[in-house]
Design a protein around this motif. Structure first.
Motif, PDB file in Angstrom:
ATOM      1  N   THR A 127       0.824  -1.213   0.000  1.00 45.58           N
ATOM      2  CA  THR A 127       0.000   0.000   0.000  1.00 45.58           C
ATOM      3  C   THR A 127       0.851   1.253   0.000  1.00 45.58           C
ATOM      4  OG1 THR A 127      -0.146   0.207   2.406  1.00 45.58           O
ATOM      5  CG2 THR A 127      -1.769  -1.237   1.321  1.00 45.58           C
ATOM      6  N   ARG A 128       0.297   2.306  -0.584  1.00 41.38           N
ATOM      7  CA  ARG A 128       0.985   3.601  -0.585  1.00 41.38           C
ATOM      8  C   ARG A 128       1.209   4.089   0.835  1.00 41.38           C
ATOM      9  NH1 ARG A 128      -3.353   6.779  -3.855  1.00 41.38           N
ATOM     10  NH2 ARG A 128      -4.589   5.104  -2.934  1.00 41.38           N
ATOM     11  N   ARG A 129       0.248   3.869   1.714  1.00 39.42           N
ATOM     12  CA  ARG A 129       0.362   4.348   3.088  1.00 39.42           C
ATOM     13  C   ARG A 129       1.562   3.731   3.789  1.00 39.42           C
ATOM     14  NH1 ARG A 129      -4.496   2.984   7.031  1.00 39.42           N
ATOM     15  NH2 ARG A 129      -3.614   0.905   6.653  1.00 39.42           N
ATOM     16  N   ASP A 130       1.707   2.411   3.682  1.00 41.98           N
ATOM     17  CA  ASP A 130       2.839   1.746   4.329  1.00 41.98           C
ATOM     18  C   ASP A 130       4.165   2.146   3.683  1.00 41.98           C
ATOM     19  OD1 ASP A 130       1.082   0.507   6.034  1.00 41.98           O
ATOM     20  OD2 ASP A 130       1.119  -1.430   4.992  1.00 41.98           O
ATOM     21  N   LEU A 131       4.143   2.307   2.364  1.00 45.26           N
ATOM     22  CA  LEU A 131       5.363   2.718   1.664  1.00 45.26           C
ATOM     23  C   LEU A 131       5.799   4.104   2.125  1.00 45.26           C
ATOM     24  CD1 LEU A 131       7.409   1.993  -0.611  1.00 45.26           C
ATOM     25  CD2 LEU A 131       5.904   3.261  -2.173  1.00 45.26           C
ATOM     26  N   ARG A 132       4.854   5.042   2.195  1.00 42.43           N
ATOM     27  CA  ARG A 132       5.187   6.413   2.605  1.00 42.43           C
ATOM     28  C   ARG A 132       5.689   6.468   4.032  1.00 42.43           C
ATOM     29  NH1 ARG A 132      -0.195   8.916  -0.287  1.00 42.43           N
ATOM     30  NH2 ARG A 132       0.738   9.279  -2.344  1.00 42.43           N
ATOM     31  N   ALA A 133       5.152   5.625   4.902  1.00 39.90           N
ATOM     32  CA  ALA A 133       5.604   5.607   6.293  1.00 39.90           C
ATOM     33  C   ALA A 133       7.073   5.184   6.368  1.00 39.90           C
ATOM     34  CB  ALA A 133       4.734   4.670   7.118  1.00 39.90           C
ATOM     35  N   GLU A 134       7.428   4.168   5.609  1.00 35.64           N
ATOM     36  CA  GLU A 134       8.809   3.684   5.621  1.00 35.64           C
ATOM     37  C   GLU A 134       9.755   4.725   5.017  1.00 35.64           C
ATOM     38  OE1 GLU A 134      11.516   0.630   6.710  1.00 35.64           O
ATOM     39  OE2 GLU A 134       9.357   0.833   7.091  1.00 35.64           O
ATOM     40  N   ILE A 135       9.346   5.280   3.884  1.00 35.91           N
ATOM     41  CA  ILE A 135      10.199   6.271   3.217  1.00 35.91           C
ATOM     42  C   ILE A 135      10.329   7.526   4.070  1.00 35.91           C
ATOM     43  CG2 ILE A 135      10.397   7.772   1.193  1.00 35.91           C
ATOM     44  CD1 ILE A 135       8.941   5.539  -0.382  1.00 35.91           C
ATOM     45  N   VAL A 168      12.425  -1.944  -4.882  1.00 34.37           N
ATOM     46  CA  VAL A 168      12.097  -2.570  -6.166  1.00 34.37           C
ATOM     47  C   VAL A 168      10.581  -2.590  -6.269  1.00 34.37           C
ATOM     48  CG1 VAL A 168      12.239  -4.643  -7.579  1.00 34.37           C
ATOM     49  CG2 VAL A 168      14.182  -3.979  -6.145  1.00 34.37           C
ATOM     50  N   THR A 169      10.050  -2.042  -7.351  1.00 38.92           N
ATOM     51  CA  THR A 169       8.606  -2.087  -7.546  1.00 38.92           C
ATOM     52  C   THR A 169       8.258  -3.228  -8.497  1.00 38.92           C
ATOM     53  OG1 THR A 169       8.516  -0.584  -9.466  1.00 38.92           O
ATOM     54  CG2 THR A 169       8.525   0.427  -7.273  1.00 38.92           C
ATOM     55  N   LEU A 170       7.159  -3.889  -8.210  1.00 37.85           N
ATOM     56  CA  LEU A 170       6.665  -4.976  -9.055  1.00 37.85           C
ATOM     57  C   LEU A 170       5.207  -4.668  -9.365  1.00 37.85           C
ATOM     58  CD1 LEU A 170       7.004  -8.819  -8.327  1.00 37.85           C
ATOM     59  CD2 LEU A 170       5.195  -7.780  -9.670  1.00 37.85           C
ATOM     60  N   PHE A 171       4.970  -4.240 -10.597  1.00 35.56           N
ATOM     61  CA  PHE A 171       3.611  -3.899 -10.997  1.00 35.56           C
ATOM     62  C   PHE A 171       3.463  -4.181 -12.479  1.00 35.56           C
ATOM     63  CE2 PHE A 171       0.398  -0.683 -12.410  1.00 35.56           C
ATOM     64  CZ  PHE A 171      -0.691  -1.236 -11.750  1.00 35.56           C
ATOM     65  N   VAL A 172       2.630  -5.164 -12.822  1.00 35.86           N
ATOM     66  CA  VAL A 172       2.344  -5.453 -14.231  1.00 35.86           C
ATOM     67  C   VAL A 172       1.296  -4.446 -14.672  1.00 35.86           C
ATOM     68  CG1 VAL A 172       1.614  -7.193 -15.893  1.00 35.86           C
ATOM     69  CG2 VAL A 172       2.900  -7.886 -13.860  1.00 35.86           C
ATOM     70  N   ASN A 173       1.772  -3.428 -15.364  1.00 32.52           N
ATOM     71  CA  ASN A 173       0.974  -2.246 -15.657  1.00 32.52           C
ATOM     72  C   ASN A 173       0.017  -2.478 -16.826  1.00 32.52           C
ATOM     73  OD1 ASN A 173       0.069   0.427 -15.851  1.00 32.52           O
ATOM     74  ND2 ASN A 173       1.778   1.005 -17.177  1.00 32.52           N
ATOM     75  N   VAL A 185       4.663  -4.054  -4.071  1.00 27.75           N
ATOM     76  CA  VAL A 185       3.785  -4.770  -5.007  1.00 27.75           C
ATOM     77  C   VAL A 185       2.366  -4.220  -4.837  1.00 27.75           C
ATOM     78  CG1 VAL A 185       3.084  -7.028  -5.880  1.00 27.75           C
ATOM     79  CG2 VAL A 185       5.237  -6.802  -4.635  1.00 27.75           C
ATOM     80  N   PRO A 186       2.069  -3.090  -5.452  1.00 27.50           N
ATOM     81  CA  PRO A 186       0.736  -2.515  -5.280  1.00 27.50           C
ATOM     82  C   PRO A 186      -0.315  -3.227  -6.118  1.00 27.50           C
ATOM     83  CG  PRO A 186       2.011  -1.168  -6.797  1.00 27.50           C
ATOM     84  CD  PRO A 186       2.941  -2.265  -6.304  1.00 27.50           C
ATOM     85  N   ASP A 187      -1.541  -3.290  -5.605  1.00 24.74           N
ATOM     86  CA  ASP A 187      -2.667  -3.713  -6.418  1.00 24.74           C
ATOM     87  C   ASP A 187      -2.981  -2.599  -7.420  1.00 24.74           C
ATOM     88  OD1 ASP A 187      -2.978  -6.118  -5.080  1.00 24.74           O
ATOM     89  OD2 ASP A 187      -4.282  -5.223  -3.554  1.00 24.74           O
ATOM     90  N   PRO A 188      -3.661  -2.922  -8.526  1.00 26.56           N
ATOM     91  CA  PRO A 188      -3.989  -1.880  -9.499  1.00 26.56           C
ATOM     92  C   PRO A 188      -4.706  -0.676  -8.888  1.00 26.56           C
ATOM     93  CG  PRO A 188      -4.395  -4.034 -10.451  1.00 26.56           C
ATOM     94  CD  PRO A 188      -4.044  -4.270  -9.017  1.00 26.56           C
TER      95      PRO A 188
END
Length: 285
Positions: free
Chosen positions: A9-17, A56-61, A95-98
């Motif tokens: 999730t963006r929220r968890d990512l932003r907290a870490e960053i 590393v981001t993993l997203f099949v766009n 690994v974000p969901d769409p």
């Protein structure tokens, strides 16, 4: 215990960053669509050497695929990818969901002109709009100081560089050399879709490309060299050559000679149902 965290999730990512930034740490990001290979890991290694923390981001766009079948066939190997990243020293696998990337109501598309014209842009309408949009999102979400892209996707690399320059994004784009298998084939997630026989035949692609680049660099006329390379690829078992073109290395403008500066020879060709791309620099001998 692994130091690699899986975040969705963006929220968890932003907290870490946020914690990293507060501590004065620099952040590198390696955007991927997964199915990681040694080429990807070389980008992680470069990021580890140049930044304090690596995402590393993993997203099949879905927005960069022109074919629903191609999207469905794209290899998805999240568990294997995670295990490969542990010894590589990455800190976060995002690994974000769409819906995390394109939430309900999302209505913005970024379109880059110039370098997206022709080549893959001609055969994959809207592809680079999808690339530019998702890369902008991932750079903003990761707040990366540096982002690492392989030269194998050369048109994509120049598109991302143009995007960052034009939108004043604070991330530095770091080009990284193409990694190749022992027969010269550029490492790619799509190589997994080749049958053993197709994989053997696919080595003709870099051979034709390097041969043509050498001949052009030695002063031979471009058009007959490229025609000969096309014939060689078809004779080697490629079902179709989508393009094989000499372009200016800086802006991808079509060129016939090397008088205008560094050039790049770029190709897209089908081995069975799998579309392979590659490129090599062309310089005067």
């Amino acid at each position: 215990m692994s130091g690699l965290r899986l975040i969705r999730t963006r929220r968890d990512l932003r907290a870490e960053i946020g914690a990293w930034k507060a501590a004065g740490l620099t952040v590198g990001v390696v955007p991927t669509m997964g199915a990681l290979h040694e080429g990807h890991l070389s980008l992680v290694e470069r990021a580890r050497a140049e930044t304090d923390r690596v995402i590393v981001t993993l997203f099949v766009n879905p927005r960069q695929f022109n074919s629903a079948a191609d999207l469905a066939a794209y290899p998805r190997t999240e568990g294997e990818d995670f295990e490969r990243l542990v010894p590589a020293g990455a800190h976060i696998l995002y690994v974000p969901d769409p819906e995390e990337v394109y939430p309900p109501g999302f209505a913005t598309t970024i379109s880059v002109g110039g370098v997206t014209q022709g080549l893959c842009g001609a055969f994959r309408p809207g592809h680079f709009d999808g690339v530019a949009t998702v890369v902008a999102k991932l750079l903003l979400q990761s707040q990366a100081d540096r982002a690492y892209f392989g030269e194998k996707d050369y048109q994509q690399l120049l598109t991302v560089q143009r995007l960052v320059a034009d939108l004043d994004l604070p991330t530095r784009i770091v080009p990284c050399p193409t990694l190749r298998d022992s027969d010269g084939l550029a490492m790619s997630s799509r190589n997994r879709r080749l049958s053993p026989q197709e994989r053997d035949l696919a080595g003709a692609l870099p051979r034709a490309l390097f041969d043509a680049a050498g001949r052009i660099g030695a002063g031979e006329a471009t058009s007959p060299v490229l025609a000969s390379a096309r014939e060689a690829l078809l004779a080697a078992g490629f079902s179709r050559v989508e393009y094989l073109e000499l372009r200016n290395a800086a802006d991808l403008a079509p060129v016939e000679t090397l008088e205008g500066g560094p050039a790049r020879l770029l190709v897209a060709a089908f081995m069975g149902e799998v579309r392979l791309i590659d490129n090599v620099p062309v310089t005067m001998a």
